[in-house]
Design a protein around this motif. Structure first.
Motif, PDB file in Angstrom:
ATOM      1  N   ALA A   1      -1.591  -6.268  33.465  1.00  0.00           N
ATOM      2  CA  ALA A   1      -2.219  -7.430  34.098  1.00  0.00           C
ATOM      3  C   ALA A   1      -3.032  -8.144  33.031  1.00  0.00           C
ATOM      4  O   ALA A   1      -4.120  -7.693  32.657  1.00  0.00           O
ATOM      5  CB  ALA A   1      -3.103  -7.002  35.263  1.00  0.00           C
ATOM      6  N   CYS A   2      -2.499  -9.244  32.520  1.00  0.00           N
ATOM      7  CA  CYS A   2      -3.102  -9.942  31.385  1.00  0.00           C
ATOM      8  C   CYS A   2      -3.570 -11.351  31.714  1.00  0.00           C
ATOM      9  O   CYS A   2      -4.341 -11.945  30.953  1.00  0.00           O
ATOM     10  CB  CYS A   2      -2.098 -10.032  30.222  1.00  0.00           C
ATOM     11  SG  CYS A   2      -1.523  -8.439  29.610  1.00  0.00           S
TER      12      CYS A   2
ATOM     13  N   ALA B   1      -2.358 -10.235  39.725  1.00  0.00           N
ATOM     14  CA  ALA B   1      -2.543  -8.788  39.707  1.00  0.00           C
ATOM     15  C   ALA B   1      -2.135  -8.166  41.033  1.00  0.00           C
ATOM     16  O   ALA B   1      -1.512  -7.096  41.081  1.00  0.00           O
ATOM     17  CB  ALA B   1      -3.993  -8.444  39.383  1.00  0.00           C
TER      18      ALA B   1
ATOM     19  N   ILE C   1      -5.040  -3.219  33.193  1.00  0.00           N
ATOM     20  CA  ILE C   1      -5.801  -4.457  33.031  1.00  0.00           C
ATOM     21  C   ILE C   1      -6.209  -4.540  31.562  1.00  0.00           C
ATOM     22  O   ILE C   1      -6.867  -3.638  31.047  1.00  0.00           O
ATOM     23  CB  ILE C   1      -7.048  -4.445  33.926  1.00  0.00           C
ATOM     24  CG1 ILE C   1      -6.653  -4.382  35.402  1.00  0.00           C
ATOM     25  CG2 ILE C   1      -7.921  -5.670  33.659  1.00  0.00           C
ATOM     26  CD1 ILE C   1      -7.822  -4.153  36.345  1.00  0.00           C
TER      27      ILE C   1
ATOM     28  N   VAL D   1      -9.985 -11.467  29.884  1.00  0.00           N
ATOM     29  CA  VAL D   1     -10.502 -10.637  30.968  1.00  0.00           C
ATOM     30  C   VAL D   1     -11.837 -10.049  30.535  1.00  0.00           C
ATOM     31  O   VAL D   1     -11.922  -9.363  29.508  1.00  0.00           O
ATOM     32  CB  VAL D   1      -9.509  -9.509  31.320  1.00  0.00           C
ATOM     33  CG1 VAL D   1     -10.099  -8.583  32.375  1.00  0.00           C
ATOM     34  CG2 VAL D   1      -8.182 -10.099  31.811  1.00  0.00           C
TER      35      VAL D   1
ATOM     36  N   THR E   1     -12.626  -8.413  35.611  1.00  0.00           N
ATOM     37  CA  THR E   1     -12.118  -7.063  35.843  1.00  0.00           C
ATOM     38  C   THR E   1     -12.471  -6.591  37.243  1.00  0.00           C
ATOM     39  O   THR E   1     -11.647  -5.989  37.951  1.00  0.00           O
ATOM     40  CB  THR E   1     -12.676  -6.078  34.804  1.00  0.00           C
ATOM     41  OG1 THR E   1     -12.198  -6.443  33.506  1.00  0.00           O
ATOM     42  CG2 THR E   1     -12.251  -4.646  35.113  1.00  0.00           C
TER      43      THR E   1
ATOM     44  N   LEU F   1     -10.141  -8.197  39.661  1.00  0.00           N
ATOM     45  CA  LEU F   1      -8.796  -7.621  39.590  1.00  0.00           C
ATOM     46  C   LEU F   1      -8.744  -6.253  40.267  1.00  0.00           C
ATOM     47  O   LEU F   1      -7.795  -5.938  40.998  1.00  0.00           O
ATOM     48  CB  LEU F   1      -8.356  -7.497  38.133  1.00  0.00           C
ATOM     49  CG  LEU F   1      -8.210  -8.805  37.352  1.00  0.00           C
ATOM     50  CD1 LEU F   1      -7.881  -8.525  35.897  1.00  0.00           C
ATOM     51  CD2 LEU F   1      -7.154  -9.698  37.966  1.00  0.00           C
TER      52      LEU F   1
ATOM     53  N   SER G   1      -5.158   1.721  38.902  1.00  0.00           N
ATOM     54  CA  SER G   1      -5.649   0.708  37.977  1.00  0.00           C
ATOM     55  C   SER G   1      -6.280   1.377  36.757  1.00  0.00           C
ATOM     56  O   SER G   1      -7.137   2.253  36.897  1.00  0.00           O
ATOM     57  CB  SER G   1      -6.692  -0.179  38.662  1.00  0.00           C
ATOM     58  OG  SER G   1      -6.116  -0.879  39.738  1.00  0.00           O
TER      59      SER G   1
ATOM     60  N   VAL H   1      -8.005   0.325  32.856  1.00  0.00           N
ATOM     61  CA  VAL H   1      -8.572  -0.815  32.118  1.00  0.00           C
ATOM     62  C   VAL H   1      -8.630  -0.497  30.637  1.00  0.00           C
ATOM     63  O   VAL H   1      -9.215   0.515  30.231  1.00  0.00           O
ATOM     64  CB  VAL H   1      -9.997  -1.153  32.621  1.00  0.00           C
ATOM     65  CG1 VAL H   1     -10.558  -2.345  31.848  1.00  0.00           C
ATOM     66  CG2 VAL H   1      -9.992  -1.443  34.111  1.00  0.00           C
TER      67      VAL H   1
END
Length: 260
Positions: free
Chosen positions: A27-28, A35, A48, A55, A60, A63, A74, A76
């Protein structure tokens, strides 16, 4: 009526329970809608990216909330190894962190310390103010925090490869993530992630991680290469990114329409 708040299973636990490689996407775009579309499409996990994408902390959080109703885990990726950033991302509720550009065991030790409260680490205590503990609605969060957090370190340089045995055997490191693009550049093969020497080095890293009992993952947008890495034994893999999918699909749609 009391309500018991429980946090989702973390990435370490997902990997331990998996019967095959976990397949994920990036997810960019920084868009909660994008997302959520990714999460709804059915991947095992979503990364992420706060390193190479627009981001930050607030986005964040958006998302994570957008993807929370879906089964995908998820994860990160932070911009850098920074104890302050690690504290902030953890406090906003990012349970699963990837720390980029880990080159040696000293950096790995700092990462481990940064995700743990004293006396085992240096994470600042602010659970009552943070989403990580759901504002202290998660029972005994301070003592149970290690249950909820997973730490993945990114291997993406020649120096990291030279130190991978020490990094992979460090207690507190849950998994390793190999970055082929930066690794190729570090080896002198910029833009040549599929160069035989790069692939050979990646194979070596995968085996070292497996020997150490650590889960290992990789990024591979080339479907053929991705399947090769799965055959090498990776436990988790990223096969696409939201922005990449949109760019390729848009270009192809226009080319097909114009050719007709």
């Amino acid at each position: 009526m009391s309500f018991r708040v429980e946090l989702p299973q973390n990435f370490r636990q997902r990997l331990e329970d998996a019967t095959g490689p976990l397949v994920g996407m990036w997810a960019c775009a920084g868009s909660p809608t994008t997302a959520e579309i990714l999460a709804a499409s059915g991947p095992d996990w979503i990364m992420i990216d706060a390193e190479h994408s627009p981001v930050g902390l607030e986005s964040t959080l958006d998302l994570l909330r957008a993807m929370a109703p879906y089964p995908a885990t998820s994860v990160v990726r932070l911009p850098a190894l920074d104890p302050v950033l690690i504290k902030q991302f953890l406090d906003l509720g990012a349970q699963n962190l990837v720390i980029p550009m880990i080159d040696n065991v000293e950096q790995a030790e700092l990462a481990v310390a940064s995700v743990n409260y004293p006396p085992h680490g240096i994470r600042g205590v602010g659970s009552a103010l943070g989403r990580s503990s759901r504002w202290n609605l998660v029972n005994d969060y301070l003592n149970r925090a290690p249950e909820f957090i997973s730490l993945t370190l990114q291997i993406e340089s020649v120096e990291a490869v030279n130190n991978i045995v020490a990094i992979s055997t460090l207690e507190g490191v849950d998994s390793l993530f190999i970055g082929p693009s930066d690794l190729a550049a570090s080896m002198g093969y910029l833009g040549q992630q599929n160069h035989p020497e790069v692939v050979k080095t990646i194979s070596h890293c995968i085996q070292v991680a497996k020997d150490a009992g650590k889960k290992v993952g990789i990024n591979a947008f080339d479907p053929v290469q991705a399947r090769d890495y799965v055959n090498m034994g990776v436990d988790f893999i990223l096969i696409a990114a939201d922005v990449q999918l949109l760019a390729k699909a848009s270009q192809q749609l226009l080319a097909d329409f114009r050719s007709e």
